[in-house]
Motif scaffolding. Structure first.
Motif, PDB file in Angstrom:
ATOM      1  N   GLU A   1       0.802  -1.226   0.000  1.00  0.00           N
ATOM      2  CA  GLU A   1       0.000   0.000   0.000  1.00  0.00           C
ATOM      3  C   GLU A   1       0.834   1.274   0.000  1.00  0.00           C
ATOM      4  OE1 GLU A   1      -3.518   0.219   0.023  1.00  0.00           O
ATOM      5  OE2 GLU A   1      -3.493  -1.931  -0.346  1.00  0.00           O
ATOM      6  N   SER A   2       2.139   1.170   0.069  1.00  0.00           N
ATOM      7  CA  SER A   2       2.956   2.379   0.226  1.00  0.00           C
ATOM      8  C   SER A   2       2.815   3.342  -0.948  1.00  0.00           C
ATOM      9  CB  SER A   2       4.422   2.020   0.454  1.00  0.00           C
ATOM     10  OG  SER A   2       4.941   1.347  -0.670  1.00  0.00           O
ATOM     11  N   TYR A   3       2.711   2.820  -2.148  1.00  0.00           N
ATOM     12  CA  TYR A   3       2.531   3.686  -3.315  1.00  0.00           C
ATOM     13  C   TYR A   3       1.250   4.510  -3.169  1.00  0.00           C
ATOM     14  CZ  TYR A   3       1.309   5.103  -8.054  1.00  0.00           C
ATOM     15  OH  TYR A   3       0.923   5.834  -9.145  1.00  0.00           O
ATOM     16  N   TYR A   4       0.197   3.872  -2.702  1.00  0.00           N
ATOM     17  CA  TYR A   4      -1.090   4.539  -2.558  1.00  0.00           C
ATOM     18  C   TYR A   4      -1.078   5.528  -1.398  1.00  0.00           C
ATOM     19  CZ  TYR A   4      -2.092   0.790  -5.732  1.00  0.00           C
ATOM     20  OH  TYR A   4      -2.024  -0.058  -6.790  1.00  0.00           O
ATOM     21  N   LYS A   5      -0.273   5.245  -0.395  1.00  0.00           N
ATOM     22  CA  LYS A   5      -0.149   6.175   0.721  1.00  0.00           C
ATOM     23  C   LYS A   5       0.536   7.464   0.272  1.00  0.00           C
ATOM     24  CE  LYS A   5      -0.398   2.873   4.459  1.00  0.00           C
ATOM     25  NZ  LYS A   5       0.059   2.559   5.802  1.00  0.00           N
ATOM     26  N   ILE A   6       1.475   7.349  -0.642  1.00  0.00           N
ATOM     27  CA  ILE A   6       2.140   8.548  -1.173  1.00  0.00           C
ATOM     28  C   ILE A   6       1.112   9.428  -1.882  1.00  0.00           C
ATOM     29  CG2 ILE A   6       3.752   9.314  -2.970  1.00  0.00           C
ATOM     30  CD1 ILE A   6       5.672   7.128  -1.953  1.00  0.00           C
TER      31      ILE A   6
ATOM     32  N   SER B   1      12.481   0.959   3.146  1.00  0.00           N
ATOM     33  CA  SER B   1      12.604   1.972   2.089  1.00  0.00           C
ATOM     34  C   SER B   1      11.239   2.567   1.734  1.00  0.00           C
ATOM     35  CB  SER B   1      13.280   1.397   0.845  1.00  0.00           C
ATOM     36  OG  SER B   1      12.469   0.442   0.222  1.00  0.00           O
ATOM     37  N   ASN B   2      10.182   1.753   1.802  1.00  0.00           N
ATOM     38  CA  ASN B   2       8.834   2.277   1.548  1.00  0.00           C
ATOM     39  C   ASN B   2       8.449   3.322   2.588  1.00  0.00           C
ATOM     40  OD1 ASN B   2       8.686   0.450  -0.541  1.00  0.00           O
ATOM     41  ND2 ASN B   2       7.223  -0.907   0.454  1.00  0.00           N
ATOM     42  N   LEU B   3       8.760   3.038   3.841  1.00  0.00           N
ATOM     43  CA  LEU B   3       8.453   3.989   4.915  1.00  0.00           C
ATOM     44  C   LEU B   3       9.275   5.260   4.743  1.00  0.00           C
ATOM     45  CD1 LEU B   3       6.986   4.710   7.523  1.00  0.00           C
ATOM     46  CD2 LEU B   3       8.802   3.509   8.784  1.00  0.00           C
ATOM     47  N   GLU B   4      10.532   5.129   4.372  1.00  0.00           N
ATOM     48  CA  GLU B   4      11.377   6.302   4.169  1.00  0.00           C
ATOM     49  C   GLU B   4      10.867   7.145   2.997  1.00  0.00           C
ATOM     50  OE1 GLU B   4      13.729   7.494   6.240  1.00  0.00           O
ATOM     51  OE2 GLU B   4      13.049   5.831   7.492  1.00  0.00           O
TER      52      GLU B   4
ATOM     53  N   SER C   1      16.744  14.670  11.254  1.00  0.00           N
ATOM     54  CA  SER C   1      16.610  13.457  10.449  1.00  0.00           C
ATOM     55  C   SER C   1      17.952  13.021   9.865  1.00  0.00           C
ATOM     56  CB  SER C   1      15.622  13.710   9.306  1.00  0.00           C
ATOM     57  OG  SER C   1      15.555  12.580   8.458  1.00  0.00           O
ATOM     58  N   LYS C   2      18.113  11.720   9.731  1.00  0.00           N
ATOM     59  CA  LYS C   2      19.296  11.178   9.062  1.00  0.00           C
ATOM     60  C   LYS C   2      19.195  11.386   7.556  1.00  0.00           C
ATOM     61  CE  LYS C   2      20.071   7.727  12.612  1.00  0.00           C
ATOM     62  NZ  LYS C   2      19.951   6.326  12.971  1.00  0.00           N
ATOM     63  N   ASN C   3      17.979  11.608   7.085  1.00  0.00           N
ATOM     64  CA  ASN C   3      17.759  11.873   5.670  1.00  0.00           C
ATOM     65  C   ASN C   3      18.089  13.346   5.419  1.00  0.00           C
ATOM     66  OD1 ASN C   3      16.273  12.857   3.292  1.00  0.00           O
ATOM     67  ND2 ASN C   3      15.464  10.764   3.199  1.00  0.00           N
ATOM     68  N   LYS C   4      19.089  13.592   4.608  1.00  0.00           N
ATOM     69  CA  LYS C   4      19.566  14.966   4.393  1.00  0.00           C
ATOM     70  C   LYS C   4      18.501  15.850   3.747  1.00  0.00           C
ATOM     71  CE  LYS C   4      24.423  13.865   4.270  1.00  0.00           C
ATOM     72  NZ  LYS C   4      25.666  13.827   3.533  1.00  0.00           N
ATOM     73  N   GLU C   5      17.706  15.291   2.859  1.00  0.00           N
ATOM     74  CA  GLU C   5      16.676  16.099   2.202  1.00  0.00           C
ATOM     75  C   GLU C   5      15.611  16.542   3.205  1.00  0.00           C
ATOM     76  OE1 GLU C   5      13.614  16.086  -1.611  1.00  0.00           O
ATOM     77  OE2 GLU C   5      15.041  14.442  -1.396  1.00  0.00           O
TER      78      GLU C   5
END
Length: 179
Positions: free
Chosen positions: A92-97, A128-131, A159-163
């Protein structure tokens, strides 16, 4: 044909379009709902809600996108429910986006608490989907009032994610847009 009626201002054909909103072919039905939303008919939202809870994820996704396109505040709880739905298989991750994007177009601050829950959540599977979902939240966060998202942005700075960290810092410092 339905899109031609919509684009040519064929409001006088609403009764015929309304009948197609529950057509067995979901392509026809979704176009009919889009036309009802376009003409702001009183029953358009109820038809949209029907397709937001459809069994077919692709139909549900198209309904989510219509909700964002037409900024339908009445379906915000349904969109939040899509985000909060447990996704054991990670399908479902695509649909959550899409739900995150639609909520951003609507700009309703009721979604912010759910965004915080998602940001603070952890998973062993489908990391990766959650990220990707977290990143999409931050890429669209500028569409909300700063005061409503300030606490989420403050979390994002670390966040560890730079963006995510860059977006958070820029918005908190008064800059515009995302990275």
């Amino acid at each position: 044909m339905i899109s031609l009626i919509r684009e040519c201002g064929g409001k006088k054909y609403i009764k015929s379009i309304r009948a197609l909103a529950r057509h067995e072919d979901t392509e026809v039905a979704i176009e009919a709902v889009r036309t009802l939303l376009h003409f702001k008919t009183p029953d358009a939202v109820s038809h949209l809600k029907l397709y937001l809870s459809h069994d077919n994820p692709d139909v549900r996704d198209r309904a989510v996108k219509l909700a964002g396109l037409y900024k339908v505040k009445e379906v915000v709880p349904y969109l939040i429910e899509i985000l909060e739905k447990k996704d054991i298989l990670g399908t479902e991750s695509y649909y959550k986006i899409s739900a995150v994007q639609a909520l951003a177009e609507i700009g309703d601050t009721r979604a912010v608490e759910t965004f915080k829950k998602i940001y603070n959540s952890k998973t062993l599977l489908f990391r990766s989907n959650l990220e990707d979902l977290k990143l999409e939240i931050f890429r669209n966060i500028h569409k909300y009032p700063l005061e409503a998202v300030k606490s989420l942005l403050e979390l994002g700075i670390n966040s560890k994610n730079k963006e995510i960290a860059t977006i958070s810092r820029r918005l908190l410092e008064g800059g515009k847009g995302s990275a």
